[in-house]
Design an enzyme around this catalytic site. Structure first.
Site, PDB file in Angstrom:
ATOM      1  N   LEU A   1       7.582 -14.690   9.009  1.00  0.00           N
ATOM      2  CA  LEU A   1       8.869 -14.612   8.641  1.00  0.00           C
ATOM      3  C   LEU A   1       9.872 -15.260   9.696  1.00  0.00           C
ATOM      4  CD1 LEU A   1       9.469 -11.078   7.051  1.00  0.00           C
ATOM      5  CD2 LEU A   1       8.782 -12.930   5.850  1.00  0.00           C
TER       6      LEU A   1
ATOM      7  N   CYS B   1       0.746  -1.167   0.162  1.00  0.00           N
ATOM      8  CA  CYS B   1      -0.063  -0.057  -0.028  1.00  0.00           C
ATOM      9  C   CYS B   1       0.834   1.309   0.002  1.00  0.00           C
ATOM     10  CB  CYS B   1      -0.915   0.135   1.266  1.00  0.00           C
ATOM     11  SG  CYS B   1      -2.446  -0.964   1.013  1.00  0.00           S
TER      12      CYS B   1
ATOM     13  N   ASP C   1     -10.518  -1.023   7.611  1.00  0.00           N
ATOM     14  CA  ASP C   1     -10.410  -0.714   8.904  1.00  0.00           C
ATOM     15  C   ASP C   1      -9.834   0.836   8.976  1.00  0.00           C
ATOM     16  OD1 ASP C   1      -7.918  -2.011   7.573  1.00  0.00           O
ATOM     17  OD2 ASP C   1      -6.716  -0.767   8.962  1.00  0.00           O
TER      18      ASP C   1
ATOM     19  N   GLY D   1      -1.538   1.024   6.089  1.00  0.00           N
ATOM     20  CA  GLY D   1      -1.211   0.453   7.350  1.00  0.00           C
ATOM     21  C   GLY D   1      -2.619  -0.237   7.704  1.00  0.00           C
TER      22      GLY D   1
ATOM     23  N   ARG E   1      -3.125  -0.039  -3.587  1.00  0.00           N
ATOM     24  CA  ARG E   1      -3.668  -0.695  -2.809  1.00  0.00           C
ATOM     25  C   ARG E   1      -3.286  -2.237  -2.834  1.00  0.00           C
ATOM     26  NH1 ARG E   1      -9.797  -2.872  -2.170  1.00  0.00           N
ATOM     27  NH2 ARG E   1      -9.803  -3.375   0.038  1.00  0.00           N
ATOM     28  N   LEU E   2      -2.942  -2.824  -1.385  1.00  0.00           N
ATOM     29  CA  LEU E   2      -2.819  -4.026  -1.540  1.00  0.00           C
ATOM     30  C   LEU E   2      -3.852  -4.503  -0.315  1.00  0.00           C
ATOM     31  CD1 LEU E   2      -0.822  -6.554  -1.424  1.00  0.00           C
ATOM     32  CD2 LEU E   2       0.164  -5.814   0.429  1.00  0.00           C
TER      33      LEU E   2
ATOM     34  N   GLY F   1       9.512 -10.716  13.969  1.00  0.00           N
ATOM     35  CA  GLY F   1      10.023 -10.424  15.327  1.00  0.00           C
ATOM     36  C   GLY F   1      10.753  -8.963  15.431  1.00  0.00           C
TER      37      GLY F   1
END
Length: 630
Positions: free
Chosen positions: A306, A64, A169, A138, A112-113, A408
């Site tokens: 990941l 995005c 969202d 986001g 957009r993703l 992480g």
């Protein structure tokens, strides 16, 4: 360049197939450079109507991205043309759809993703009652609670309950902005960058507390103002540009205003103020981290992991296993054959039964993509580029299978994971240094994670950087538990390791910290540096300071990166984060020989007993190695 292999292996109940040759999908080229070979589906030049659905096979690199243009001197047609043209430069961030909305004196663009409400969450979004328009990048994790608050607040004002046209969202921002103005920034829980355009010319922009999502602002004397997810969209369009600071909002009247202002952050905001050190334990860390992981499993299109094989991603894997069916989770690792990361990640995957994918790259292949990495990364900082090269392969691998991954990132900043912390003298120095490097994350690890992921249509979510985790790690956990003392059995991230000892493979729990550029191959950095040196002549390097008077390169490796950066971003040095002393450890209040400008001084310490031909057992508490069977 020689191509690497993507190796897949099944969950524990199936035979291990790691090492089977599987050629990963080719990545087409990037602007200004020819692809390594022609893509399987050549794509036509991008034309951007108001809503353009891009076919799946045209997908190249992606995620995005937003653009906002404010210029009262342009008419509607000019605004639309310029907005579309500059938004097209973000198509790699959002391959699913490109949208454009033009109003009086402004144009908003969005690549957009599709993750939340893929069919209906088109942007830009317009709030019908006010005409306010929004572009956002986001994820807002508390959007359902925000929608409920908007309904409650509207009722209290005697207004109709907000009508949400999508399940996106981001739409929750609009009614709350209409009722509360700039206060909306402090209500959001997530990773975000957004711009709101009002019909009367008002503007509001905001960025998340950590700077997980990128945003730049540019302006000119004629009144033009621009915002964009990446620097390349505003270069040449404005007279001045700057990075939008994390944890702030901006309006034309107020300028930048810090909305994220917790007590634990005060040492960074006022270094001369007295330092109040927290005295709490790590008792709440595991529960808070689990909550943060659960929050980030929000997606309408699934998610992956990941998995570097290091402690942090292994912890995320463990907590995911408590929340979801891991037999359906795809995990991803890259590295050279028999590298510390690859071998440790296999062990974690076997324990939790993920569908594991590897990409084993060669040094020649990795060196060949350096120009692409620098174009997307928008920096010449060597420590960051070294880690971004394998991360580019990792994002490419994961992006071929999913749109969202959990990572992480951030644990080393919160819990003092880097090896130079072994020389930290006391708890006060520990608190200040962990806060210092956290404050740089938006220019280093998070920039790498965002740009490499976005180059392949991949959104990375970072539970360790949840605002509640930040408050716990910096505001309640005594920094003394982060201080390293090998003689007392306290290696890096000792307190965090103890919380998960017994839940993860022993060699992973007590594995020595390796940055990604080290974990993918203990000799990888030295090979890369030799290739860079061979590409730069002695005469060119002698003249380095003359050609690059700002941050002059100190090695041929640095000169090579700088030259590539200048091909696209000449004069944009102000946007490049350069570590004092040339490495992360260089700005610490103490001296350490662990890291130099060239990287980790001793990479042999990263080897562990899960690697083939390494007959050692890692000692709990210290990370020291002893011969197996001794």
């Amino acid at each position: 360049a020689a191509r690497g292999n993507e190796a897949k292996f099944a969950p524990p109940q199936a035979p291990f197939a790691g090492g089977d040759a599987f050629t990963a999908a080719s990545s087409p080229g990037f602007p200004g450079r020819a692809p390594s070979r022609a893509p399987r589906h050549p794509r036509p030049p991008l034309r951007v109507p108001h809503t353009l659905a891009l076919p799946a096979e045209s997908r190249t690199s992606a995620m995005c991205g937003i653009l906002a243009l404010f210029d009262a001197t342009l008419d509607a047609k000019q605004l639309e043309e310029l907005t579309k043209r500059q938004t097209a430069k973000l198509e790699h961030r959002g391959p699913d759809e490109v949208g454009c909305h033009v109003g009086k004196g402004f144009g908003l663009g969005h690549a957009r993703l599709s993750i939340m409400d893929p069919k209906g969450g088109h942007q830009p979004l317009v709030h019908d009652p006010t005409g306010n328009a929004l572009v956002a990048n986001g994820e807002i994790y508390n959007f359902r609670a925000l929608e409920a608050r908007a309904a409650k607040d509207a009722a209290a004002r005697g207004e109709p309950s907000p009508v949400f046209k999508t399940s996106s969202d981001s739409e929750s921002i609009l009614p709350l902005f209409a009722m509360h103005g700039t206060e909306v920034a402090s209500m959001l829980d997530g990773m975000f960058a957004f711009v709101i355009a009002e019909p009367d010319g008002g503007i509001m922009a905001g960025r998340d507390p950590c700077g997980i999502k990128p945003l730049y602002r540019g302006w000119s004397a004629n009144g033009r103002t621009m915002f964009a997810s990446e620097l390349k969209c505003i270069v040449g369009q404005v007279e001045h540009a700057e990075e939008f600071p994390a944890g702030h909002f901006w309006t034309p009247k107020t300028g930048y205003v810090r909305y994220f202002n917790p007590e634990w952050l005060q040492p960074n905001l006022d270094p001369s103020a007295a330092l109040a050190l927290p005295t709490g334990s790590t008792d709440n860390v595991r529960a808070l981290l689990r909550k943060a992981v659960e929050k980030r499993l929000m997606s309408d299109v699934g998610y992956g992991l990941l998995l570097s094989g290091g402690l942090d991603s292994a912890i995320v894997c463990k907590l995911m296993s408590e929340l979801t069916d891991m037999s359906k989770i795809k995990s991803f690792t890259v590295g050279m054959a028999n590298s510390p990361d690859v071998m440790a990640a296999r062990e974690v995957s076997k324990m939790f039964g993920t569908i594991h994918h590897e990409y084993l790259f060669t040094p020649d292949e990795a060196f060949a993509i350096v120009p692409k990495v620098i174009y997307h990364l928008e920096t010449y900082e060597p420590e960051l580029i070294r880690s971004s090269i394998p991360n580019y392969f990792l994002a490419k691998l994961a992006g071929a299978h999913t749109k969202v991954v959990i990572t992480g990132e951030g644990a080393d900043e919160l819990f003092a994971g880097y090896l130079y912390f072994r020389d930290c003298p006391d708890r006060e120095a520990m608190q200040r240094e962990t806060l210092r490097i956290w404050d740089h994350l938006h220019n280093v690890n998070l920039q790498r994670s965002d740009r490499m992921g976005m180059a392949h249509g991949l959104e990375a979510r970072v539970p360790f950087l949840d605002v509640e985790m930040l408050a716990e790690a910096y505001g309640r956990v005594d920094p003394s538990v982060k201080v390293h003392n090998l003689d007392e059995g306290r290696m890096e991230k000792w307190a965090l390791r103890k919380l998960f000892d017994g839940d993860l493979p022993h060699e992973v729990v007590w594995r020595t910290k390796a940055m990604q550029c080290e974990g993918v191959g203990t000799d990888w950095v030295s090979i890369l540096q030799a290739k860079c040196a061979a590409a730069v002549s002695d005469d060119d390097f002698v003249a380095a300071a003359e050609r690059f008077p700002v941050n002059p390169p100190q090695s041929k490796e640095e000169y090579f990166y700088r030259s590539l950066f200048n091909e696209h971003f000449a004069g944009m040095d102000k946007f490049v984060h350069v570590w004092e002393g040339g490495c992360r450890a260089g700005g610490a209040a103490w001296q350490s020989a662990m890291y130099t400008r060239a990287g980790l001084a001793d990479t042999n310490q990263l080897k562990h007993g899960l690697m083939e031909g390494v007959e050692v057992v890692t000692e709990a508490g210290t990370g020291r190695k002893r011969k197996a069977g001794a």
